[in-house]
Design a protein around this motif. Structure first.
Motif, PDB file in Angstrom:
ATOM      1  N   GLY A  56       0.866  -1.177   0.000  1.00 30.46           N
ATOM      2  CA  GLY A  56       0.000   0.000   0.000  1.00 30.46           C
ATOM      3  C   GLY A  56       0.896   1.217   0.000  1.00 30.46           C
ATOM      4  N   PHE A  57       0.462   2.289   0.623  1.00 29.76           N
ATOM      5  CA  PHE A  57       1.428   3.372   0.786  1.00 29.76           C
ATOM      6  C   PHE A  57       1.094   4.213   2.001  1.00 29.76           C
ATOM      7  CE2 PHE A  57      -1.254   6.430  -1.553  1.00 29.76           C
ATOM      8  CZ  PHE A  57      -0.842   7.657  -1.063  1.00 29.76           C
ATOM      9  N   SER A  58       2.137   4.843   2.543  1.00 32.50           N
ATOM     10  CA  SER A  58       1.941   5.700   3.697  1.00 32.50           C
ATOM     11  C   SER A  58       2.512   7.063   3.364  1.00 32.50           C
ATOM     12  CB  SER A  58       2.642   5.115   4.924  1.00 32.50           C
ATOM     13  OG  SER A  58       4.016   5.383   4.855  1.00 32.50           O
ATOM     14  N   SER A  59       2.190   8.051   4.175  1.00 29.93           N
ATOM     15  CA  SER A  59       2.635   9.419   3.902  1.00 29.93           C
ATOM     16  C   SER A  59       4.161   9.500   3.854  1.00 29.93           C
ATOM     17  CB  SER A  59       2.051  10.373   4.942  1.00 29.93           C
ATOM     18  OG  SER A  59       1.897   9.754   6.177  1.00 29.93           O
ATOM     19  N   GLU A  60       4.840   8.564   4.547  1.00 34.82           N
ATOM     20  CA  GLU A  60       6.310   8.558   4.535  1.00 34.82           C
ATOM     21  C   GLU A  60       6.872   8.339   3.129  1.00 34.82           C
ATOM     22  OE1 GLU A  60       8.962   8.952   6.793  1.00 34.82           O
ATOM     23  OE2 GLU A  60       7.322   9.995   7.804  1.00 34.82           O
ATOM     24  N   ASP A  61       6.132   7.558   2.311  1.00 35.85           N
ATOM     25  CA  ASP A  61       6.610   7.231   0.962  1.00 35.85           C
ATOM     26  C   ASP A  61       6.681   8.446   0.054  1.00 35.85           C
ATOM     27  OD1 ASP A  61       6.629   4.610   1.796  1.00 35.85           O
ATOM     28  OD2 ASP A  61       4.603   4.209   1.062  1.00 35.85           O
TER      29      ASP A  61
END
Lengths: 184, 172
Positions: A56-61
């Motif tokens: 998935g993705f997180s804001s860190e990416d």
């Protein structure tokens, strides 16, 4: 002389009229609120992968490069309008697009839509309960954000990305941000 | 007839004690009633951002439902009511609050009606005060009667009533 006071309401009315004409001519929609998130870091969120994908993705990416964050859904007709254009952005490798797959009724709906129309996204996060959307202050799909190298939201676009919007607004901003140094 | 009336009265009584349920679905309600009460309280202060003028507590929009659930999630996670409101304001701005807070950017919104009322009050005050003022100044500014005028006035007042016709004619 005192009679002049009766002209005041007329002058006020003319003033209001003139102000609204200026507003209309300026082309800025009066009901469009500027996002409070502009020039602030992307809010923290971590979204799971959609069905059939690993990550998935997180804001860190979103840190380290200029990115376009795009909120879509298979149920969203306007998203289909901008979709061919997003595919072109991907083919020409202009900017990585991170997608939030918003409020799918079933886990299959999003993946099936992407299979049918193509997947322009570098990474996709599943957002079935609007956690990501709410943290981004979203009111409808599609909505897109330009995020700079430091993970700060620099621009928000509501509605489908048309070639005009891209050429006149989004692409110039992205090009400018790409020239910024990651650490400042 | 009397029976119908008492049934009707009973219904009114029941209705008057009932609380509007809002748009909450049974599956959303928290098991802890105290926390649920807090969630309702917070929800009532948050605007449904896809509606015109409804709280998320009232709205059955999908996004309003997700916001209600998020409110409950955060309350369960130990957030205070203010924390939850702050979280929503961080994403949506003051717009998400049904009661906009008082600050410089909203001062005109809050003070506008008061300012207009005061201006109206002042205007009305001026309107009614001016008239007696004018009368007084007019009286004071009048040039005093000349000798012939005074003599004429005295003649008019002291004249016996047998001179009625003449009196009428002169006074006009």
């Amino acid at each position: 002389m005192r009679r002049l006071i009766y002209i005041i309401p007329l002058l006020v009315l003319l003033g209001v009229g003139a102000a609204s004409i200026v507003q209309m001519k300026s082309g800025v929609p009066a009901n469009e609120l500027p996002s409070v998130l502009i020039d602030r870091p992307v809010p923290d969120f971590t979204l799971a992968a959609i069905k059939g994908q690993e990550v998935g993705f997180s804001s860190e990416d979103l840190k380290g490069q200029v990115t376009l964050v795009n909120l879509f859904g298979s149920w969203c007709l306007a998203c289909l309008i901008e979709h061919p254009f997003l595919m072109r952005v991907k083919e020409q490798n202009l900017v990585p697009i991170f997608g939030l797959d918003w409020r799918e009724k079933t886990p299959d709906a999003g993946p099936r839509w992407l299979e049918k129309w193509g997947n322009p996204y570098t990474r996709i996060g599943d957002d079935p309960d609007s956690k990501g959307a709410i943290s981004l202050g979203v009111t409808g799909a599609p909505e897109s954000f330009i995020v700079d190298k430091k993970g700060i939201i620099r621009y928000k676009h509501i509605g489908p990305i048309t070639p005009d919007v891209w050429d006149e607004t989004l692409w110039p901003i992205i090009q400018k941000l790409k020239q910024e140094r990651p650490e400042q | 007839m009397k029976k119908i009336f008492s049934v009707f009265a009973f219904m009114l009584l029941v209705l008057s004690f009932s609380v509007p349920a809002g748009a909450i679905e049974p599956d959303e309600i928290l098991s802890d009633p105290a926390l649920e009460t807090r969630a309702r309280e917070v929800s009532k202060q948050l605007r449904c951002v896809v509606c015109q003028n409804q709280s998320i507590d009232d709205s059955n929009a999908d996004l309003a439902r997700d916001m209600r659930l998020l409110v409950r999630d955060r309350i369960l996670a130990g957030d205070s009511n203010q924390n939850v409101l702050d979280y929503m304001v961080d994403s949506y701005g003051d717009y998400v609050l049904l009661n906009p807070p008082f600050k410089t950017s909203t001062a005109l919104l809050w003070l506008g009606p008061i300012i207009i009322f005061v201006l109206g009050f002042v205007a009305v005050g001026f309107y009614f005060r001016r008239r007696p003022d004018e009368n007084i100044t007019n009286t004071l500014n009048q040039t005093p009667l000349g000798d012939d005028e005074r003599a004429k006035l005295e003649r008019e007042f002291s004249a016996p009533s047998n001179d009625d016709d003449n009196n009428k004619g002169n006074s006009k």
